[in-house]
Design a protein around this motif. Sequence first.
Motif, PDB file in Angstrom:
ATOM      1  N   ASN A 249       0.857  -1.189   0.000  1.00  0.00           N
ATOM      2  CA  ASN A 249       0.000   0.000   0.000  1.00  0.00           C
ATOM      3  C   ASN A 249       0.887   1.231   0.000  1.00  0.00           C
ATOM      4  OD1 ASN A 249      -2.346  -1.607   0.146  1.00  0.00           O
ATOM      5  ND2 ASN A 249      -2.150  -1.738   2.371  1.00  0.00           N
ATOM      6  N   TRP A 280      -4.286   1.935  -1.961  1.00  0.00           N
ATOM      7  CA  TRP A 280      -4.529   0.692  -1.234  1.00  0.00           C
ATOM      8  C   TRP A 280      -4.682  -0.460  -2.237  1.00  0.00           C
ATOM      9  CZ3 TRP A 280      -4.097   1.208   3.967  1.00  0.00           C
ATOM     10  CH2 TRP A 280      -4.213   2.487   4.485  1.00  0.00           C
ATOM     11  N   SER A 340      -7.981  -1.953  -6.306  1.00  0.00           N
ATOM     12  CA  SER A 340      -7.293  -0.940  -5.519  1.00  0.00           C
ATOM     13  C   SER A 340      -8.040   0.393  -5.566  1.00  0.00           C
ATOM     14  CB  SER A 340      -5.864  -0.750  -6.041  1.00  0.00           C
ATOM     15  OG  SER A 340      -5.873  -0.312  -7.378  1.00  0.00           O
TER      16      SER A 340
END
Length: 468
Positions: A249, A280, A340
């Motif tokens: 991340n 993320w 993500s």
Amino acid sequence: MMKRILALLFVAFVCMNTAYAQRNLMGYGFNSVPTSVKMNPATRPDAAAVFGVPGLNFQVGVNANNFTFGDIIREQGDSTIIDGGYFVDQLDDSNYFSMSFEDDIIFGGFELNNEDYLTFGWYNTVEFNVFFPKDLMGVAWHGNNGQNGSYLGRLLNFKESDLSATHYNVFHVGLNRVINKQWSVGARLKYIQGLSNIDIEKFNVSLQTSPDAEIEYSTAINSDFLIRTSGLSQFGDDGDGVNLVNFSNFGLGVDIGAEYYYDDRWKFSASLVDVGFIRWSDDVENYRSLSDATYNYQGLYIDLEKDDNSSNGIDSLETRFDKLVDELKDVFDVDTVKESYVTSLSTKVFLAGEYRVNERGTASALYNGYKLGNKFKGALMFSYTYALGKKKNFSLKASYIRLDNTNSIGLGTSVNIGKVNVYMLTDNILALPFARDVGNFNVAFGLNVKLFDPTPRRNSKTRWDYGT
């Protein structure tokens, strides 16, 4: 996992009832506090080299609008009661609660030459912000009937609800440069590791309870939501515990700042802190409703006596709750997506003016603007700093702070004992003896080592050479 998310959201909303999380304002411009450079990279510590004791520079903050812990836990005669009804009555139509914790695992800095000062470090941060409408807490306490039937027939919309919880590491390096006798500038680059996150992107949820339905007080629930998460499996039964590092991340951030010395009495400064993002990508699970559906909720049967008896032939409360969650997932067509996403850092701006009253005393004014969820808020602080001792080894700072229609008195002290510096700051001194009745406070503590006197500002003949 969806059940875990619902449980975490429930705990979050419960926890907020018992307690912003902006950085402690008392540290800004307090040069004898080494970590003040984190609020403005143009600020220079009052020692040629500083090193923080690992883990012993930290701060914790809590901020809430119009409610305190004392609004929930109240005295009634000789008894102490939980008064959720009174708490709900104190709320605005829109409310928020924030808390933060930050700990410097590594912190240090030293002069490179007469003009340049290098700082570096690694700190760990937890931030929690939640916005919620009054009606959401009203339903939680009074039920869908409301107080004296006040919710019957009303459409209650919770779309203003928002929640963000983030745990991350920041590795940073900064450079402060003295341009001339009037200007100093600074910048700090941050490499960020996201450890865990919950972020409500959309929460278009509403409910309406009909008093005329076949089943009394049955409730129609409409929902269209998107909840994004990363790193939550570490908290599950099969998790390995809280992650301390995570290279998947990835994030970047930057701080910039400047100081302008108008003359030997006036100084002005400004900084922009935490401009950046986190992407993320690891252990991502996003939950979204694919359609704006309606669910007719007829209640969850609870019998406290029978629920503790597994031989009564009735499903346990946990089983009934699981079935309810499964029904909601089916009705609202909840989809789990492992893609993500990006969140922004909570950006802050600082603007300050300082007036050197004499060799030991400085008066200052500070404006702090900060992002809280999707809103921008501001705080004002007026303070006076005084240095005692032959070498100014003891500094005391007192302040008046205006934040979200609340007033507070801050107090901070920084003491040099030989090469060791100890500081403690609070922006609300009343939070210590009257914590139950205070909605805003921030406390910071630090232990550092200072080595050698700083080099005076180049070409400077002013009283700002070493600061207070």
